[in-house]
Scaffold this active site. Structure first.
Site, PDB file in Angstrom:
ATOM      1  CE  LYS A  45      67.506  33.390  43.254  1.00  0.00           C
ATOM      2  NZ  LYS A  45      66.267  34.162  43.569  1.00  0.00           N
ATOM      3  CD  GLU A  77      67.859  34.648  27.692  1.00  0.00           C
ATOM      4  OE1 GLU A  77      68.092  35.876  27.546  1.00  0.00           O
ATOM      5  OE2 GLU A  77      66.778  34.194  28.088  1.00  0.00           O
ATOM      6  CB  CYS A  97      65.846  39.078  27.444  1.00  0.00           C
ATOM      7  SG  CYS A  97      65.292  37.473  26.838  1.00  0.00           S
ATOM      8  CD  GLU A 123      67.520  43.909  28.848  1.00  0.00           C
ATOM      9  OE1 GLU A 123      66.989  42.976  28.224  1.00  0.00           O
ATOM     10  OE2 GLU A 123      68.351  43.737  29.761  1.00  0.00           O
TER      11      GLU A 123
END
Length: 534
Positions: free
Chosen positions: A225, A301, A335, A432
C-alpha cells in the site's frame, strides 16, 4: 558501491539569488531583519514526464478500484492536482491478497530457482537505471523533494538495493545442526508467504526498495500500500518489474488511505507478515490490528528525535554544515533527522551564529530548478503541523534565530528555521516535527549529554561529532539508538542495517538482517540408523 554519503552529494552552499524578507528574533529579543533565499514565488517548472499509471496493480494488470472511486494526488509546490488515482479500500485489499496468495501457493515465483529470481531482479535494476529521469521527475513532482536529490542520490540507491538483494537470492540457506542422539537435523529457511507492506510519503521509492527487495529475494509475494500523498512512482516501478519478467500476482500495489486500505491490510487474516514505515502513533495502531487478526509478524520503522552531539574539540565549521544537513535534508522530513542539536558550551555561541548564517543561505524554491536545496513540505496538513511547532518554540521562550514563516503564498514552502536556547522539556525538543526546524541545545560534559540524549521515547539514530576517538567510542556505546554516525550523517548503504530502539520500532531493514523479516525457519529432524558418525 561504497556507502553513499548524502551530505557530500547534496549539502552545498548556494548564493542568494531571489531574496525574500525573513523576520527573526535576535538573541537580544529584538526583531531582526535578514534576507534569505526564495524561488517559491517564481513561475514553476512544468515537468516533462507523463503520468501513465494511476490504477491499482493487481494480478499483473492495472485495474480500477472496485468502487470506481479515485482521489487526487497533489503537487506540493502549488497544492494543485497532478492526477486522480484509484482509491483502493478493503475490497481491493482482498482482491490483492487473493492474487498474492494464489501466486505464492500455485505460481512459479517461490518454486523458481533462486538464480532465476535473481536474474529478474537484476533486469529490473537495469530498467530502473534506464528510466531514472522519469522516476526522479515523478518523485519530485509528487513529493516536492529537489530533483537533483531524487536523480543523483536516491535513484542510484534504489538501483543498488535491488542489485544487492538480487545477489542475496541464491545465498539464502539453512544449516546442518548437531544434536544429541542418532538424528540428522537441518534447518530450512523458507519464504514466509504473503507480505503486506505499507510505505511512507517522505521517501516513496527508497522505501519501496527497502521493502520489496528483500521480500522478493526470499521468494515471497507482496501486497504493497502506497502513501496516499505519493502513489505515482510505485506504480511506475511496478510496471517495470512486470517488464523485467516478474510473474503476475507476485507484486500487487494498492493506493488508498490508511483508515481503509491500510487497516484492511494490517488486519487481513491471509497476510502472513506486515512491514510498516511511518509515525509511531500509526505504528501502534498497525501492531494492534495485526495482533487482533492472525498474529502476523510485524516489523516497524517509526519516528525519531535523533540527537546530534557536537563536542568542544569539533571543527565548528564542519559540524555546522553537517548538523545543517542532518536536519534540513529532504525538507526536514526524515525520520532520522538530527533534530536535537546538542552543542558543548565552549563552542555554543559560535555554533549558533554560524548555523543561523548557514540557514539564511539555504536556497528554497521550485525543486525542479537547478541549485535548489529545499522544496515544499508534502501537504497542507504537514505544513500546518510544522508551523504549530514553530509557534510553540516561540511561546516556550526559545530564541528564534531565523526563519519561522511561510515563503510565498502558493504551495507549502517554509523558511529554514533555527532556534537556540532550547530546553529539553520544550515540545520542539521532544516531538518529531518532521520539518525544517533546527533546535540547538547547550551541554557541559559527556555524562550529562549522554543522559539527556537518551531521555526520549525514540531511539532511531544519533550523530557524534568529535576528534577524540575515546569520546566517540564511549558515546556511541552509551547511546540507545539503532544507528550512530560518527563525524558523518545519513550514510546509507544497501548493506547497513537500519531500525530503532524503544518507540522507534522493531526489526531492521537493509542488509542481511532484513532477510530475517521475510523468512520462516523450519527444523527438520530425521532418525539415523547405525550412522557411521554423528
Amino acid at each position: 558501491m561504497a556507502a553513499r554519503r548524502l551530505s557530500s552529494l547534496l549539502s552545498r552552499s548556494f548564493s542568494a539569488s531571489s531574496p525574500s524578507l525573513i523576520r527573526s528574533q535576535g538573541r537580544n529579543g529584538k526583531i531582526a531583519r535578514r534576507f534569505g533565499t526564495s524561488a517559491a514565488a517564481e513561475e514553476i517548472i512544468n515537468p516533462s514526464v507523463q503520468v501513465s499509471y494511476t490504477q491499482l496493480l493487481i494480478n499483473g494488470n492495472f485495474v480500477d478500484s472496485a468502487s470506481g472511486k479515485t482521489f487526487p494526488t497533489l503537487d506540493p509546490r502549488t497544492g494543485e492536482v497532478i492526477a486522480h488515482v484509484a482509491e483502493g479500500d478493503a475490497e481491493d485489499i482482498n482482491r490483492a491478497v487473493k492474487s498474492a496468495r494464489k501466486a505464492f501457493d500455485e505460481g512459479p515465483w517461490p518454486k523458481m530457482t533462486a538464480y532465476e529470481r535473481s536474474r529478474i531482479m537484476l533486469k529490473f535494476a537495469d530498467l530502473l537505471e534506464k528510466h531514472t529521469e522519469e522516476l526522479a521527475a515523478l518523485e519530485t513532482w509528487d513529493n516536492g523533494k529537489p530533483y537533483s536529490q531524487a536523480k543523483t542520490a536516491e535513484l542510484p540507491m534504489v538501483v543498488r538495493l535491488f542489485r544487492y538483494y538480487a545477489g542475496w537470492a541464491d545465498k539464502i540457506h539453512g544449516l546442518t545442526v548437531p544434536a544429541d542422539g542418532n538424528y540428522h537435523v537441518q534447518t530450512l529457511h523458507e519464504p514466509i508467504g504473503v507480505a503486506g507492506q505499507i510505505i511512507p510519503w517522505n521517501f516513496p521509492l527508497l522505501m519501496f526498495a527497502w521493502k520489496v527487495g528483500p521480500a522478493l529475494a526470499c521468494g515471497n509475494t507482496i501486497v504493497l500500500k502506497t502513501a496516499e500523498q505519493t502513489p505515482l512512482t510505485a506504480f511506475y516501478a511496478g510496471k517495470l518489474l512486470l517488464e523485467a519478467g516478474l510473474p503476475p500476482g507476485v507484486l500487487n500495489i494498492v493506493s488508498g488511505f490508511g483508515q481503509t486500505a491500510g487497516a484492511a491490510l494490517a488486519s487481513h487474516m491471509d497476510v502472513d507478515k506486515l512491514a510498516f514505515t511511518g509515525s509511531t502513533d500509526t505504528g501502534k495502531v498497525i501492531l494492534g490490528l495485526a495482533a487482533n487478526s492472525n498474529l502476523k509478524s510485524v516489523t516497524l520503522e517509526l519516528g525519531g528525535k535523533s540527537p546530534f552531539i557536537v563536542f568542544e574539540d569539533a571543527d565548528v565549521d564542519k559540524a555546522v554544515e553537517l548538523a545543517h544537513f542532518a536536519l534540513f535534508f529532504n525538507q526536514g522530513q526524515c525520520c532520522c533527522a538530527g533534530s536535537r542539536t546538542y552543542v558543548h558550551e565552549k563552542v555554543y555561541d559560535e555554533f549558533v551564529e554560524k548555523s543561523k548564517a548557514r540557514a539564511l543561505k539555504r536556497v528554497v524554491g521550485d525543486p525542479f530548478k537547478h541549485g535548489i536545496e529545499q522544496g515544499p513540505q508534502i501537504d497542507l496538513k504537514q505544513f500546518e503541523k510544522v508551523m504549530r511547532y514553530i509557534r510553540s518554540g516561540v511561546e516556550s521562550n526559545a530564541t528564534l534565530e531565523c526563519g519561522g514563516d511561510q515563503i510565498g503564498n502558493k504551495g507549502y514552502f517554509i523558511q529554514p528555521t533555527v532556534f537556540s536556547n532550547v530546553k529539553d522539556d520544550m515540545l520542539i525538543a521532544q516531538d518529531e516535527i518532521f520539518g525544517p526546524v533546527q533546535s540547538i541545545l547547550k551541554f557541559s560534559d559527556v555524562d550529562e549529554v549522554i543522559k539527556r540524549a537518551n531521555q526520549t521515547r525514540y531511539g532511531l539514530a544519533a550523530g557524534v561529532f568529535t576528534k577524540n576517538i575515546d569520546t566517540a567510542n564511549r558515546v556511541t556505546r552509551a547511546l540507545k539508538a539503532g544507528t550512530v554516525w560518527v563525524n558523518c550523517f545519513d550514510v546509507f548503504d544497501a548493506a547497513i542495517p537500519f531500525g530503532g530502539y524503544k518507540m522507534s520500532g522493531n526489526g531492521r531493514e537493509k542488509g542481511i538482517y532484513s532477510l530475517n523479516n521475510y523468512l520462516q525457519v523450519k527444523a527438520v529432524v530425521t532418525p539415523l540408523h547405525n550412522p557411521a558418525w554423528i
